[in-house]
Design an enzyme around this catalytic site. Structure first.
Site, PDB file in Angstrom:
ATOM      1  N   TYR A 294      -9.103   8.501  -7.322  1.00 50.82           N
ATOM      2  CA  TYR A 294      -8.594   7.731  -8.698  1.00 50.82           C
ATOM      3  C   TYR A 294      -9.809   7.623  -9.535  1.00 50.82           C
ATOM      4  O   TYR A 294      -9.664   7.910 -10.668  1.00 50.82           O
ATOM      5  CB  TYR A 294      -8.050   6.279  -8.338  1.00 50.82           C
ATOM      6  CG  TYR A 294      -7.297   5.732  -9.579  1.00 50.82           C
ATOM      7  CD1 TYR A 294      -5.848   5.780  -9.451  1.00 50.82           C
ATOM      8  CD2 TYR A 294      -8.200   4.787 -10.114  1.00 50.82           C
ATOM      9  CE1 TYR A 294      -5.387   5.165 -10.625  1.00 50.82           C
ATOM     10  CE2 TYR A 294      -7.398   4.242 -11.199  1.00 50.82           C
ATOM     11  CZ  TYR A 294      -5.943   4.337 -11.471  1.00 50.82           C
ATOM     12  OH  TYR A 294      -5.691   3.712 -12.533  1.00 50.82           O
TER      13      TYR A 294
ATOM     14  N   SER B  95       2.521  -3.259  -4.750  1.00 48.15           N
ATOM     15  CA  SER B  95       2.559  -4.678  -4.266  1.00 48.15           C
ATOM     16  C   SER B  95       1.404  -5.623  -4.642  1.00 48.15           C
ATOM     17  O   SER B  95       1.496  -6.960  -4.849  1.00 48.15           O
ATOM     18  CB  SER B  95       2.488  -4.636  -2.532  1.00 48.15           C
ATOM     19  OG  SER B  95       1.034  -4.069  -2.081  1.00 48.15           O
ATOM     20  N   SER B  96       0.406  -4.806  -5.023  1.00 47.53           N
ATOM     21  CA  SER B  96      -0.726  -5.601  -5.471  1.00 47.53           C
ATOM     22  C   SER B  96      -0.451  -6.284  -6.806  1.00 47.53           C
ATOM     23  O   SER B  96      -0.788  -7.657  -6.962  1.00 47.53           O
ATOM     24  CB  SER B  96      -1.996  -4.680  -5.562  1.00 47.53           C
ATOM     25  OG  SER B  96      -1.657  -3.779  -6.570  1.00 47.53           O
TER      26      SER B  96
ATOM     27  N   LEU C 121       4.258   1.179  -4.448  1.00 50.97           N
ATOM     28  CA  LEU C 121       5.058   0.684  -5.209  1.00 50.97           C
ATOM     29  C   LEU C 121       4.655  -0.814  -5.857  1.00 50.97           C
ATOM     30  O   LEU C 121       5.616  -1.551  -6.219  1.00 50.97           O
ATOM     31  CB  LEU C 121       6.239   0.310  -4.260  1.00 50.97           C
ATOM     32  CG  LEU C 121       6.833   1.645  -3.712  1.00 50.97           C
ATOM     33  CD1 LEU C 121       8.034   1.233  -2.538  1.00 50.97           C
ATOM     34  CD2 LEU C 121       7.321   2.297  -4.633  1.00 50.97           C
TER      35      LEU C 121
ATOM     36  N   GLY D 278       0.651  -1.370   0.041  1.00 48.03           N
ATOM     37  CA  GLY D 278       0.209   0.105  -0.127  1.00 48.03           C
ATOM     38  C   GLY D 278       0.760   1.389  -0.089  1.00 48.03           C
ATOM     39  O   GLY D 278       0.201   2.353   0.534  1.00 48.03           O
TER      40      GLY D 278
ATOM     41  N   ASP E 141       1.166  -1.128 -13.769  1.00 46.48           N
ATOM     42  CA  ASP E 141       1.794  -1.840 -12.507  1.00 46.48           C
ATOM     43  C   ASP E 141       1.924  -3.162 -12.946  1.00 46.48           C
ATOM     44  O   ASP E 141       3.096  -3.855 -12.779  1.00 46.48           O
ATOM     45  CB  ASP E 141       0.858  -1.784 -11.229  1.00 46.48           C
ATOM     46  CG  ASP E 141       0.637  -0.397 -10.916  1.00 46.48           C
ATOM     47  OD1 ASP E 141       1.380   0.446 -11.619  1.00 46.48           O
ATOM     48  OD2 ASP E 141      -0.014  -0.351  -9.923  1.00 46.48           O
TER      49      ASP E 141
HETATM   50  P1  ADP Z   1       0.143  -1.051  -3.963  1.00 41.86           P
HETATM   51  O1  ADP Z   1      -0.040  -1.740  -4.773  1.00 41.86           O
HETATM   52  O2  ADP Z   1       0.593   0.328  -4.273  1.00 41.86           O
HETATM   53  O3  ADP Z   1       0.978  -1.568  -2.789  1.00 41.86           O
HETATM   54  P2  ADP Z   1      -2.602  -1.445  -3.289  1.00 41.86           P
HETATM   55  O4  ADP Z   1      -3.672  -0.650  -2.415  1.00 41.86           O
HETATM   56  O5  ADP Z   1      -2.775  -1.539  -4.816  1.00 41.86           O
HETATM   57  O6  ADP Z   1      -0.973  -0.669  -3.006  1.00 41.86           O
HETATM   58  O7  ADP Z   1      -2.268  -2.815  -2.987  1.00 41.86           O
HETATM   59  C1  ADP Z   1      -2.387  -3.356  -1.610  1.00 41.86           C
HETATM   60  C2  ADP Z   1      -3.122  -4.406  -1.087  1.00 41.86           C
HETATM   61  O8  ADP Z   1      -2.655  -5.527  -2.005  1.00 41.86           O
HETATM   62  C3  ADP Z   1      -3.229  -4.842   0.045  1.00 41.86           C
HETATM   63  O9  ADP Z   1      -4.019  -4.128   0.995  1.00 41.86           O
HETATM   64  C4  ADP Z   1      -3.378  -6.159   0.377  1.00 41.86           C
HETATM   65  O10 ADP Z   1      -4.705  -6.449   0.321  1.00 41.86           O
HETATM   66  C5  ADP Z   1      -2.729  -6.816  -1.081  1.00 41.86           C
HETATM   67  N1  ADP Z   1      -1.409  -7.360  -0.771  1.00 41.86           N
HETATM   68  C6  ADP Z   1      -0.124  -6.727  -1.542  1.00 41.86           C
HETATM   69  N2  ADP Z   1       0.799  -7.531  -1.109  1.00 41.86           N
HETATM   70  C7  ADP Z   1       0.547  -8.411  -0.357  1.00 41.86           C
HETATM   71  C8  ADP Z   1       1.180  -9.690   0.220  1.00 41.86           C
HETATM   72  N3  ADP Z   1       2.489  -9.662   0.400  1.00 41.86           N
HETATM   73  N4  ADP Z   1       0.260 -10.334   1.278  1.00 41.86           N
HETATM   74  C9  ADP Z   1      -1.071  -9.919   1.370  1.00 41.86           C
HETATM   75  N5  ADP Z   1      -1.823  -9.291   0.739  1.00 41.86           N
HETATM   76  C10 ADP Z   1      -1.160  -8.189  -0.047  1.00 41.86           C
HETATM   77 MG    MG Z   2      -1.606  -1.616  -6.289  1.00 44.13          MG
END
Ligand code: ADP
Ligand code: MG
Length: 389
Positions: A231, A134-135, A132, A129, A179
């Site tokens: 967004y 992570s999703s 960067l 979140g 992304d």
């Molecule tokens: P970003 O992609 O910028 O980090 P997002 O809000 O798009 O932020 O995605 C974050 C969400 O993705 C988290 O709230 C969670 O639901 C999920 N997520 C990402 N990485 C993980 C992980 N390693 N384990 C569990 N959930 C994850």
């Molecule tokens: Mg994301």
């Protein structure tokens, strides 16, 4: 930085939750977008790089049609769902991302009809979140893992497309393709110049160290509640503006069209359009600089100015920055960065700063003095999603 510790965590989690060893380990990175923000849903240009922070999926096949998912970052025990129960909205929470990928890969026929499900355990080094991606790292590692345990092939282009589709249609987040393309296609020491209309990708060497430079990532560690609605609002405004202006997407406009746009749109919509048009232009200029040679001398100054101009446009015209992002960008510039900007969707998350290696300490000090909670690291352009073991 290496993937090894994250891979070991994923394998250890797999063993402790499911028993036995995983059949393989698949890694996908987070990203920073160097320049080209909020252009990817306007069919425009982006210039991301994958970073050497990975999400690793440890996985093994099942035979009973069930998908189980657990994450070091997910909290609690494994979430289980039958493949034939996969439908947007179920499950909720973080598992909607990997579940959505299973659904998308199944629907697209990447996974065979006979696919029997999988156990997956995730570990990640990508801050969650923080802008960067992570999703996307979660989705792309899942896509490779599922294809891997099913004995199926998936190209980086399919992986990116289906991961984005999963995030849009299953997780319910209307993101553009930036992304997932960055996580799937990332290359060592390189940025990706992507035309999001055609999905054509040009890989540009980005040897910052050779030029005595580094790219600092500054995670503000804030994420504001208005991120999702903001967004969606910007997207809708852009789509409506394109319609009013008679183009398929804002990408089809140039700065020569701006006076006409000003006449036809309300003041706010015009500023949104002006951001997208000038941002596409800044991406092309930045790529032209890379074409001319290493970022030194006047090229370095010009590149820095483009980054900072991008931030100003996102702050004033697009209004997706926030106090913390503005604070760290200003502090980085005061500390001697050549240029700095927010990266990712905004409303919190991270900024980047282009910094001479001998100024890293000064810039970091200035940033931390302005926002003590900030987390700072040097981005290294790294390889995209791949099988690790
Ligand atoms: P970003 O992609 O910028 O980090 P997002 O809000 O798009 O932020 O995605 C974050 C969400 O993705 C988290 O709230 C969670 O639901 C999920 N997520 C990402 N990485 C993980 C992980 N390693 N384990 C569990 N959930 C994850
Ligand atoms: Mg994301």
């Amino acid at each position: 930085m290496t993937i090894e510790p994250t891979a070991q965590q994923a394998a250890a989690l797999f063993e402790s939750v499911y028993g036995g060893a995983p059949a393989g380990l698949w890694a996908a990175p987070g990203r920073v977008n160097v320049i080209g923000e909020h252009t990817d849903y306007n069919a425009g240009f982006v210039l991301p790089m994958a970073i050497d922070k990975y999400t690793v999926a440890a996985a093994a096949p099942r035979r009973d049609g069930v998908l189980r998912m657990v994450s070091t970052a997910g909290g609690g025990s494994a979430v289980e769902i039958a493949l034939d129960q996969l439908t947007p909205g179920n499950p909720r929470g973080w598992t909607r991302y990997p579940a959505g990928v299973a659904w998308a890969l199944g629907g697209a026929g990447v996974l065979p009809q006979t696919f029997g499900g999988a156990d997956i355990a995730f570990a990640s080094e990508v801050p969650v979140g923080s802008g960067l991606s992570s999703s996307a790292a979660l989705e792309c590692s899942t896509g490779l893992a599922l294809a891997g345990v099913a004995g199926a092939n998936i190209s980086p282009a399919e992986l990116a497309r289906l991961a984005q589709y999963a995030e849009n249609a299953y997780a319910g987040i209307p993101c553009g393709p930036l992304d997932q393309l960055a996580s799937a296609f990332g290359a060592d020491g390189a940025v990706l110049f992507i035309d999001t209309r055609t999905f054509s990708i040009n890989v540009y060497p980005f040897d910052l160290a050779d030029a005595g430079l580094t790219l600092l990532v500054i995670n503000t560690r804030v994420s504001h509640d208005n991120a999702e609605s903001g967004y969606q609002d910007r997207r809708t405004t852009c789509e409506k503006a394109a319609e009013v202006l008679g183009v398929a997407a804002l990408r089809d406009l140039t700065s020569a069209d701006l006076p006409q746009a000003r006449a036809q749109l309300d003041e706010k919509a015009f500023r949104r359009v002006r951001h997208v048009v000038t941002e596409d232009d800044r991406v092309e200029r930045f790529v032209n600089l890379l074409n001319l040679g290493p970022l030194t001398g006047p090229r370095l100054n010009a590149a820095g100015e483009l980054l900072t101009a991008s931030h100003v446009s996102l702050r004033d015209d697009y209004e997706v920055s926030c106090a913390e992002l503005d604070t760290v960008v200003d502090a980085a510039l005061r500390g001697g960065a050549h240029g700095a900007r927010m990266t990712g969707g905004g409303f919190g998350g991270s900024a980047i700063a282009l910094v001479s290696q001998d100024r890293v300490d000064k810039v970091s000090e200035a940033v931390l003095a302005a926002l003590p909670q900030a987390e700072i690291f040097q981005a290294v352009a790294a390889r995209g999603a791949h099988r690790f073991a």
